[in-house]
Design a protein around this motif. Structure first.
Motif, PDB file in Angstrom:
ATOM      1  N   GLY A  87       0.821  -1.211   0.000  1.00  0.00           N
ATOM      2  CA  GLY A  87       0.000   0.000   0.000  1.00  0.00           C
ATOM      3  C   GLY A  87       0.852   1.257   0.000  1.00  0.00           C
ATOM      4  N   VAL A  90       2.324   1.701  -3.545  1.00  0.00           N
ATOM      5  CA  VAL A  90       1.318   2.189  -4.502  1.00  0.00           C
ATOM      6  C   VAL A  90       1.023   3.666  -4.252  1.00  0.00           C
ATOM      7  CG1 VAL A  90      -1.092   1.971  -5.207  1.00  0.00           C
ATOM      8  CG2 VAL A  90       0.292  -0.084  -4.863  1.00  0.00           C
ATOM      9  N   TRP A  99      -1.959   9.923  -9.791  1.00  0.00           N
ATOM     10  CA  TRP A  99      -2.975   8.863  -9.751  1.00  0.00           C
ATOM     11  C   TRP A  99      -3.480   8.535 -11.153  1.00  0.00           C
ATOM     12  CZ3 TRP A  99      -3.159   6.157  -5.442  1.00  0.00           C
ATOM     13  CH2 TRP A  99      -2.659   6.755  -4.283  1.00  0.00           C
ATOM     14  N   TRP A 104      -4.509   2.920 -10.979  1.00  0.00           N
ATOM     15  CA  TRP A 104      -5.759   2.428 -10.406  1.00  0.00           C
ATOM     16  C   TRP A 104      -6.048   0.993 -10.866  1.00  0.00           C
ATOM     17  CZ3 TRP A 104      -7.827   4.215  -6.279  1.00  0.00           C
ATOM     18  CH2 TRP A 104      -7.748   5.567  -5.962  1.00  0.00           C
ATOM     19  N   VAL A 107      -4.110  -1.064  -8.555  1.00  0.00           N
ATOM     20  CA  VAL A 107      -4.758  -1.145  -7.242  1.00  0.00           C
ATOM     21  C   VAL A 107      -5.839  -2.224  -7.258  1.00  0.00           C
ATOM     22  CG1 VAL A 107      -6.232   0.073  -5.602  1.00  0.00           C
ATOM     23  CG2 VAL A 107      -4.260   1.239  -6.611  1.00  0.00           C
ATOM     24  N   THR A 108      -6.656  -2.211  -8.307  1.00  0.00           N
ATOM     25  CA  THR A 108      -7.713  -3.212  -8.434  1.00  0.00           C
ATOM     26  C   THR A 108      -7.119  -4.611  -8.577  1.00  0.00           C
ATOM     27  OG1 THR A 108      -9.092  -1.563  -9.514  1.00  0.00           O
ATOM     28  CG2 THR A 108      -9.741  -3.862  -9.747  1.00  0.00           C
ATOM     29  N   ASN A 110      -4.246  -5.634  -7.568  1.00  0.00           N
ATOM     30  CA  ASN A 110      -3.626  -6.044  -6.307  1.00  0.00           C
ATOM     31  C   ASN A 110      -4.635  -6.699  -5.368  1.00  0.00           C
ATOM     32  OD1 ASN A 110      -1.022  -6.094  -5.506  1.00  0.00           O
ATOM     33  ND2 ASN A 110      -0.989  -4.086  -4.543  1.00  0.00           N
ATOM     34  N   TYR A 128      -6.839  -1.624   3.295  1.00  0.00           N
ATOM     35  CA  TYR A 128      -6.005  -1.314   2.130  1.00  0.00           C
ATOM     36  C   TYR A 128      -6.706  -0.307   1.218  1.00  0.00           C
ATOM     37  CZ  TYR A 128      -3.800  -2.189  -2.433  1.00  0.00           C
ATOM     38  OH  TYR A 128      -3.182  -2.059  -3.653  1.00  0.00           O
ATOM     39  N   LEU A 129      -7.962  -0.564   0.891  1.00  0.00           N
ATOM     40  CA  LEU A 129      -8.679   0.293  -0.048  1.00  0.00           C
ATOM     41  C   LEU A 129      -9.006   1.652   0.568  1.00  0.00           C
ATOM     42  CD1 LEU A 129      -9.801   0.377  -2.890  1.00  0.00           C
ATOM     43  CD2 LEU A 129     -11.961  -0.518  -2.011  1.00  0.00           C
ATOM     44  N   LEU A 132      -5.747   3.754   0.765  1.00  0.00           N
ATOM     45  CA  LEU A 132      -5.316   4.285  -0.524  1.00  0.00           C
ATOM     46  C   LEU A 132      -6.250   5.379  -1.026  1.00  0.00           C
ATOM     47  CD1 LEU A 132      -4.057   1.188  -2.566  1.00  0.00           C
ATOM     48  CD2 LEU A 132      -2.720   3.094  -1.704  1.00  0.00           C
ATOM     49  N   ASP A 133      -7.576   5.168  -0.852  1.00  0.00           N
ATOM     50  CA  ASP A 133      -8.534   6.195  -1.275  1.00  0.00           C
ATOM     51  C   ASP A 133      -8.315   7.491  -0.501  1.00  0.00           C
ATOM     52  OD1 ASP A 133      -9.672   4.629  -3.203  1.00  0.00           O
ATOM     53  OD2 ASP A 133     -11.405   4.029  -2.002  1.00  0.00           O
ATOM     54  N   SER A 150     -12.456   1.708  -7.135  1.00  0.00           N
ATOM     55  CA  SER A 150     -12.708   1.089  -5.831  1.00  0.00           C
ATOM     56  C   SER A 150     -13.869   0.108  -5.915  1.00  0.00           C
ATOM     57  CB  SER A 150     -13.000   2.158  -4.779  1.00  0.00           C
ATOM     58  OG  SER A 150     -11.861   2.979  -4.569  1.00  0.00           O
TER      59      SER A 150
END
Length: 440
Positions: A87, A90, A99, A104, A107-108, A110, A128-129, A132-133, A150
């Motif tokens: 995390g 990223v 970003w 992204w 991220v998805t 991962n 995690y989500l 990051l958000d 997300s």
């Protein structure tokens, strides 16, 4: 780390093995995304340096550090550390790339594979989500972009998780069916082999009955003639002196031998009959003596000792009792070298009968005793045993509501102990009664 076999993954559901199995494909995906980011920001060397540095650093950490860490810490702890490190990496790339949509995607991606299969996986996904958000929105990321990816990550993960669960369930079902099929195949092979052996034994029984019948006919004439001759010699008043020895010694001994042959033939004919035998009252001591006569030839090389206390009348299947005793006596004789001792003891203990067949033979190991009553298990050389005898003995004793115990030690001989009720319970008609115990 070795790649897990499918059967191991299904049966054990080990997260390390599952992750090891997908490590190569997952690492390839991360590499492709990093290369795409490098291509997008080519010329912005500071950004490229960050992307490459973070990518190489995370790869080394995951391949080296996190291969060693599970040996020291729990799986849940290792996955939490892995989530935090990935995390942070990223987030660092996200800040420098403003970003990018490609980030992204990573991220998805991962979220779909990298954080294990333990029960804390969903809470870790949420942390995690959300983390990051929060970093993305606070550093200028597009809120719609963050929301879109997300949602894609959340529902993609849930769908992936569900598909994996269904696949694992199907694999477990296939594995279970395969094991059942293999077991059924083994049982079918055993039944087929048993049918062949029973057919052979049945043929031998018919042949034995036929031979006994053929012997019985001439022996009837011999018995009658010798008996008549002896009677006539006894009735003769002026018998010559040399003939008196035949009258007093030779012919009576011959007649006793003939009667013994007739008894053995009669026992053999009755023993080889294959018709159904129901429970009946019978003389236990007479059947024990019958078994000793039938097994006599197999025990010619050993000394047979017997302690036969008067048991009297019991209820059961007499032919089956003889079959049990003959089998145990023959086995004892085969296991005992010349000059050894086979001892048969019977006694009453209240409403029960105890029979012991003891030998001074080679004895049995613990491994042999564990498999002793399994069908087709035998330690005898080919041609000397089918492995059915003791299995049949066990079944007969159970059907009489009794139990069989085995005491044996290598080099010190073996003792089979039968414990039978004088009157079997009504449920003894079924093969489910009784029990078995083997001890030193």
């Amino acid at each position: 780390m070795a790649t897990a076999r499918p059967s191991d993954a299904v049966s054990e559901a080990d997260p390390e093995k599952v992750q090891s199995g997908v490590q190569g494909v997952a690492g390839l995906g991360a590499t492709v995304v990093n290369l795409a980011l490098v291509a997008e920001f080519w010329g912005q060397w500071r950004v490229v340096l960050v992307i490459v540095g973070v990518g190489v650093g995370l790869t080394l950490l995951n391949l080296l550090f996190f291969e060693w860490l599970p040996k020291k810490l729990s799986r849940a702890t290792v996955e939490t550390v892995r989530m935090a490190v990935n995390g942070a990496g990223v987030a660092l790339v996200g800040i420098h790339t403003q970003w990018s949509a490609l980030l992204w995607v990573f991220v998805t991606y991962n979220m779909l594979w990298y954080f294990g299969l333990d029960r804390w996986v969903r809470p870790r996904m949420a942390v995690y989500l959300v983390g990051l958000d929060a970093v993305a929105l606070s550093t200028g990321a597009n809120p719609i972009m963050a929301l879109a990816f997300s949602l894609l990550g959340i529902f993609g993960y849930l769908v992936s998780e569900k598909r994996v669960a269904l696949l694992r369930g199907m694999l477990e079902l296939v594995q279970q069916k395969r094991e059942e099929l293999e077991k059924a195949h083994q049982e079918l092979q055993q039944l087929h082999q048993r049918a062949l052996e029973q057919e052979r034994l049945s043929s031998l029984g018919l042949m034995a009955a036929s031979v006994a019948h053929e012997i019985n006919n001439p022996m009837s004439f011999v018995t009658a003639n010798v008996d008549a001759l002896l009677q006539e010699m006894r009735d003769t008043q002026d018998l010559p002196e040399p003939m008196k020895e035949f009258r007093d010694d030779v012919l009576p001994a011959t007649l006793d031998g003939i009667k013994r042959v007739n008894s053995i033939v009669s026992d053999l004919r009755r023993f080889s009959r294959g018709d159904y035998e129901g429970h009946t009252a019978y003389d236990f001591d007479a059947e024990v003596r019958t078994a000793l006569r039938i097994a006599h030839i197999q025990l010619g090389h050993v000394r047979v000792e017997r302690e036969l206390n008067e048991i009297g009348t019991v209820s059961g299947r007499p032919r089956q009792l003889v079959q049990v005793l003959v089998n145990l006596l023959v086995n004892a004789g085969q296991a005992t070298p010349a000059g050894g001792v086979v001892r048969l003891t019977t006694r009453r203990e209240g409403a029960r009968v105890r029979v012991e067949v003891r030998d001074t033979g080679t004895g049995m190991s613990e491994e042999t005793k564990r498999h002793l009553f399994e069908p087709f298990f035998t330690t005898k050389p080919p041609g000397l045993g089918t492995g059915l005898g003791l299995s049949v003995v066990h079944g007969i004793i159970k059907s009489h509501g009794g139990r069989i115990e085995v005491e044996s030690e290598l080099g010190k001989g073996t003792c089979f102990i039968l414990d039978l009720p004088r009157v079997p319970p009504l449920t003894a008609e079924t093969p489910s009664g009784g029990n078995l115990r083997a001890s030193r």
